[in-house]
Every structure is written in structure tokens, then in C-alpha cells.
Design a protein around this motif. Sequence first.
Motif, short mmCIF file in Angstrom:
data_model
loop_
_atom_site.label_atom_id
_atom_site.label_comp_id
_atom_site.label_asym_id
_atom_site.label_seq_id
_atom_site.Cartn_x
_atom_site.Cartn_y
_atom_site.Cartn_z
N THR A 3 35.09 46.79 53.99
CA THR A 3 34.11 46.50 54.36
C THR A 3 34.07 45.70 54.43
N LEU A 4 32.99 44.41 55.65
CA LEU A 4 32.23 44.64 55.82
C LEU A 4 31.03 43.76 55.97
N ASN A 5 30.30 43.48 55.08
CA ASN A 5 28.59 42.50 55.31
C ASN A 5 28.86 41.44 55.84
N ALA A 6 27.63 41.61 56.88
CA ALA A 6 27.69 40.85 58.44
C ALA A 6 26.63 40.35 58.18
N PHE A 24 31.19 39.98 64.77
CA PHE A 24 30.02 40.15 63.66
C PHE A 24 31.26 38.92 62.51
N ASP A 26 30.62 37.13 57.97
CA ASP A 26 29.63 37.09 57.05
C ASP A 26 28.64 36.18 56.81
N GLU A 33 34.85 35.73 56.09
CA GLU A 33 35.39 37.33 56.54
C GLU A 33 34.42 37.55 58.50
N TYR A 34 35.16 37.97 59.54
CA TYR A 34 34.79 38.11 60.45
C TYR A 34 35.56 39.52 61.28
N TYR A 59 40.72 40.28 62.91
CA TYR A 59 39.66 40.23 61.56
C TYR A 59 40.29 39.09 61.00
N ARG A 79 24.85 49.99 60.92
CA ARG A 79 26.08 49.38 60.87
C ARG A 79 26.92 50.39 61.81
N ILE A 100 31.08 47.81 58.80
CA ILE A 100 30.77 46.38 58.99
C ILE A 100 28.80 46.78 58.69
N TYR A 102 25.02 44.91 58.04
CA TYR A 102 23.95 44.52 58.77
C TYR A 102 23.44 44.98 58.81
#
Length: 131
Positions: A3-6, A24, A26, A33-34, A59, A79, A100, A102
Amino acid sequence: MTTLNAHFLYAQRDEEINVLMIGFADDEFDTHEYILLQKSLNPSQEDIEAGFGKVHITYNDESQSLYGGISKLHFTPNRTEITLNEDAAEILKSSSVIVINYLLEKEKFIEFHNDLLRMFPVQQGIYSYEL
């Protein structure tokens, strides 16, 4: 699942080098993270034969990147879910599904959707979306 919270998203078409980039991250400035997706808009036959006509995914680090490997990409207003083949997950050091999260305003959402359509032509069956 990875999981990435962008909190920062961008799309850029560089007409000079003929590449579409979608990212995308953080954070815009203090990025840890991207995910970066890149694709040549008009690859030569030589590029296609060498595999460079596919989407390049990175990544978190250039050492964790490759051409191809994305089997599905599902896009919604808040998402994006990327499904990778086994080799890609290993190279990217992630699970086979990257989620991801957002928040996107409608204007930006439509813009991103249009850029993703350019990156993943519908006939390939990789890209799906909910508007």
C-alpha cells in the motif's frame, strides 16, 4: 498487498522526448515512497522489439524498475490498484498487488484517466476504471 498513501500525484507529457510520465508519491518534496509509470508515446519498431514499447514502472528506486510486468491497472477517484506478474513483483520487491490511495478532485481525476488511457490502450485489456 503493498500500500502507498499518495499525497502527491502528477502526470507529464514531455513532447520533446516523446514520453508520458505518471507518478504517485507519499510527498512532493520529502519523498520516501513512490511509483513512477513511463511510456514512450511513439516507440520505434526497434524499441518495441527490445521491449521498450511497454510501460516502465519504478517503485521507490531505479534499481526496482522494469519494462512491462503490469497485468492489470484499475483506476478510481481515490484508489489505483496495480496487479503485477510474479517476475515484476520480485524485481520491484513488492507484493503482486500494489494499492495506491489518494484524494483527487474531479478535474484532476479526468486528466489522470485520460493520461492512463494513453498509457494503457483499451485494446490491451490491462486498464479498467470507475468514473
